[in-house]
Design a protein around this motif. Sequence first.
Motif, PDB file in Angstrom:
ATOM      1  N   ASP A 126      -5.151 -13.235 -10.482  1.00  0.00           N
ATOM      2  CA  ASP A 126      -4.351 -14.253  -9.790  1.00  0.00           C
ATOM      3  C   ASP A 126      -3.801 -13.725  -8.465  1.00  0.00           C
ATOM      4  OD1 ASP A 126      -4.830 -16.003 -11.862  1.00  0.00           O
ATOM      5  OD2 ASP A 126      -2.920 -15.612 -12.876  1.00  0.00           O
ATOM      6  N   GLU A 127      -3.404 -12.452  -8.437  1.00  0.00           N
ATOM      7  CA  GLU A 127      -2.879 -11.892  -7.201  1.00  0.00           C
ATOM      8  C   GLU A 127      -3.964 -11.801  -6.128  1.00  0.00           C
ATOM      9  OE1 GLU A 127       1.163  -9.425  -7.918  1.00  0.00           O
ATOM     10  OE2 GLU A 127      -0.661  -8.266  -7.533  1.00  0.00           O
ATOM     11  N   ILE A 128      -5.153 -11.370  -6.523  1.00  0.00           N
ATOM     12  CA  ILE A 128      -6.250 -11.303  -5.552  1.00  0.00           C
ATOM     13  C   ILE A 128      -6.561 -12.695  -5.011  1.00  0.00           C
ATOM     14  CG2 ILE A 128      -8.690 -10.768  -5.231  1.00  0.00           C
ATOM     15  CD1 ILE A 128      -8.369  -8.567  -7.309  1.00  0.00           C
TER      16      ILE A 128
ATOM     17  N   PHE B 181       0.848  -1.192   0.000  1.00  0.00           N
ATOM     18  CA  PHE B 181       0.000   0.000   0.000  1.00  0.00           C
ATOM     19  C   PHE B 181       0.889   1.249   0.000  1.00  0.00           C
ATOM     20  CE2 PHE B 181      -2.206   3.388   2.217  1.00  0.00           C
ATOM     21  CZ  PHE B 181      -3.489   3.328   1.703  1.00  0.00           C
ATOM     22  N   PRO B 182       0.542   2.326  -0.741  1.00  0.00           N
ATOM     23  CA  PRO B 182      -0.668   2.482  -1.567  1.00  0.00           C
ATOM     24  C   PRO B 182      -0.468   2.177  -3.054  1.00  0.00           C
ATOM     25  CG  PRO B 182       0.348   4.612  -1.275  1.00  0.00           C
ATOM     26  CD  PRO B 182       1.221   3.627  -0.542  1.00  0.00           C
ATOM     27  N   SER B 183       0.753   1.832  -3.482  1.00  0.00           N
ATOM     28  CA  SER B 183       1.000   1.657  -4.918  1.00  0.00           C
ATOM     29  C   SER B 183       0.611   0.277  -5.424  1.00  0.00           C
ATOM     30  CB  SER B 183       2.474   1.906  -5.234  1.00  0.00           C
ATOM     31  OG  SER B 183       3.288   0.880  -4.674  1.00  0.00           O
ATOM     32  N   GLY B 184       0.791  -0.734  -4.579  1.00  0.00           N
ATOM     33  CA  GLY B 184       0.546  -2.098  -5.025  1.00  0.00           C
ATOM     34  C   GLY B 184       1.634  -2.630  -5.936  1.00  0.00           C
ATOM     35  N   LEU B 185       2.727  -1.899  -6.055  1.00  0.00           N
ATOM     36  CA  LEU B 185       3.796  -2.264  -6.985  1.00  0.00           C
ATOM     37  C   LEU B 185       4.915  -2.991  -6.244  1.00  0.00           C
ATOM     38  CD1 LEU B 185       3.942   0.992  -9.136  1.00  0.00           C
ATOM     39  CD2 LEU B 185       2.752  -1.153  -9.625  1.00  0.00           C
ATOM     40  N   SER B 186       4.732  -4.277  -6.090  1.00  0.00           N
ATOM     41  CA  SER B 186       5.736  -5.120  -5.456  1.00  0.00           C
ATOM     42  C   SER B 186       5.514  -6.543  -5.940  1.00  0.00           C
ATOM     43  CB  SER B 186       5.614  -5.037  -3.933  1.00  0.00           C
ATOM     44  OG  SER B 186       6.672  -5.712  -3.309  1.00  0.00           O
ATOM     45  N   SER B 187       6.445  -7.416  -5.617  1.00  0.00           N
ATOM     46  CA  SER B 187       6.306  -8.805  -6.047  1.00  0.00           C
ATOM     47  C   SER B 187       5.205  -9.490  -5.240  1.00  0.00           C
ATOM     48  CB  SER B 187       7.625  -9.553  -5.841  1.00  0.00           C
ATOM     49  OG  SER B 187       7.902  -9.692  -4.458  1.00  0.00           O
ATOM     50  N   LEU B 188       4.659 -10.544  -5.803  1.00  0.00           N
ATOM     51  CA  LEU B 188       3.602 -11.274  -5.109  1.00  0.00           C
ATOM     52  C   LEU B 188       4.119 -11.847  -3.793  1.00  0.00           C
ATOM     53  CD1 LEU B 188       0.767 -12.426  -4.945  1.00  0.00           C
ATOM     54  CD2 LEU B 188       1.537 -14.368  -6.336  1.00  0.00           C
ATOM     55  N   ASP B 189       5.374 -12.296  -3.785  1.00  0.00           N
ATOM     56  CA  ASP B 189       5.937 -12.846  -2.552  1.00  0.00           C
ATOM     57  C   ASP B 189       5.937 -11.802  -1.434  1.00  0.00           C
ATOM     58  OD1 ASP B 189       7.489 -14.887  -1.001  1.00  0.00           O
ATOM     59  OD2 ASP B 189       9.021 -13.311  -1.092  1.00  0.00           O
ATOM     60  N   VAL B 190       6.336 -10.578  -1.756  1.00  0.00           N
ATOM     61  CA  VAL B 190       6.339  -9.505  -0.763  1.00  0.00           C
ATOM     62  C   VAL B 190       4.917  -9.200  -0.315  1.00  0.00           C
ATOM     63  CG1 VAL B 190       6.786  -7.043  -0.407  1.00  0.00           C
ATOM     64  CG2 VAL B 190       8.507  -8.471  -1.519  1.00  0.00           C
TER      65      VAL B 190
ATOM     66  N   LYS C 204      -6.266 -13.796  -1.146  1.00  0.00           N
ATOM     67  CA  LYS C 204      -7.453 -14.326  -0.478  1.00  0.00           C
ATOM     68  C   LYS C 204      -7.179 -15.708   0.104  1.00  0.00           C
ATOM     69  CE  LYS C 204     -11.616 -14.733   1.025  1.00  0.00           C
ATOM     70  NZ  LYS C 204     -11.989 -14.052   2.293  1.00  0.00           N
ATOM     71  N   ALA C 205      -6.367 -16.497  -0.581  1.00  0.00           N
ATOM     72  CA  ALA C 205      -6.035 -17.822  -0.063  1.00  0.00           C
ATOM     73  C   ALA C 205      -5.295 -17.709   1.263  1.00  0.00           C
ATOM     74  CB  ALA C 205      -5.184 -18.580  -1.084  1.00  0.00           C
ATOM     75  N   VAL C 206      -4.457 -16.680   1.401  1.00  0.00           N
ATOM     76  CA  VAL C 206      -3.757 -16.443   2.660  1.00  0.00           C
ATOM     77  C   VAL C 206      -4.734 -15.947   3.731  1.00  0.00           C
ATOM     78  CG1 VAL C 206      -2.037 -14.972   3.790  1.00  0.00           C
ATOM     79  CG2 VAL C 206      -1.532 -15.998   1.576  1.00  0.00           C
ATOM     80  N   CYS C 207      -5.680 -15.103   3.319  1.00  0.00           N
ATOM     81  CA  CYS C 207      -6.636 -14.529   4.274  1.00  0.00           C
ATOM     82  C   CYS C 207      -7.624 -15.555   4.815  1.00  0.00           C
ATOM     83  CB  CYS C 207      -7.424 -13.394   3.613  1.00  0.00           C
ATOM     84  SG  CYS C 207      -6.450 -11.912   3.274  1.00  0.00           S
ATOM     85  N   GLY C 208      -7.987 -16.532   4.009  1.00  0.00           N
ATOM     86  CA  GLY C 208      -8.990 -17.491   4.445  1.00  0.00           C
ATOM     87  C   GLY C 208     -10.304 -16.810   4.752  1.00  0.00           C
TER      88      GLY C 208
END
Length: 294
Positions: A150-152, A106-115, A156-160
Amino acid sequence: MPLLLSPSSPTVDAVMLEARAAGFAKRSIKNEAKLAAIDLAIRCIDLTTLEGRDSPGASAPCAPRHRIPPGPPRVAAVCVYPNLVAVAKEALRGTGVKVASVATAFPSGLSSLDVKLRDTQAALASGADEIDMVIDRGAFLAGDEQHVFDEIAAVKAVCGPIHLKAILETASSVRRRDPPRERSRLEAGADVIKTSTGKIGTLGDARNRAGDGRGDPRFRAPNRRAARLEVAGGVRDTKAAIAYLVLIDETLGEPWLSPEMFRIGASSLLDDLLLQRGKLATGRYGSLDYISKD
């Protein structure tokens, strides 16, 4: 799961959209109804403190502001950075007020999926009740909508079972399109569509997200699960908050007028709502100096 999009999504007339939305701010509301609207707006607030200078000491006053005498309703949630979730949880213990946390760079959303996933995991490990995720707007505008999907889905899979809010930042970058683009966010698992990071936003954006004015919600996934809506950005006073409530009531209907279905992300709105609430009760304006912050 494939991303479902309409092959020909029509654009929206932005000028007409803003003009129609402006009409919601001109409704005449009597004092009794205004008090009820103020209390509802307070209950729907995600009280945010999202500044670069936030620290346990600096953000602590924000978390307990739900406990302001003589007893207005509590805010729905307090929204903080992941490293401040534990501080907010402790300050709000036993109150019923939820702690939301921004994540995914936040707020850019510009990072790797792992991060992004580790950012989300850190917030959840500290006890976050809700996660506010910024979509990769760069990927979206480049046409890589599957990447966004795919990122969402991964977050969401992590959030459960924890609610995930997908922040679109509609006013600046996400093109105003028809329902399939919003529906794709739901199919990826987002529980809440949030219009903005809070840095920018307009009533028209909320009007466009909410529906077409014919009682047909724009947030319906194929399984008929209704998404929730959160508006953010520029909602600083009572007049603006009530305009959003009128918009939601006339566009989506009374069942949406609850913190379970609708939220307002704001940092300074609560102060004005409390001042206006006091004015209705006493006939005169008070001072921010008399609004308890603890």
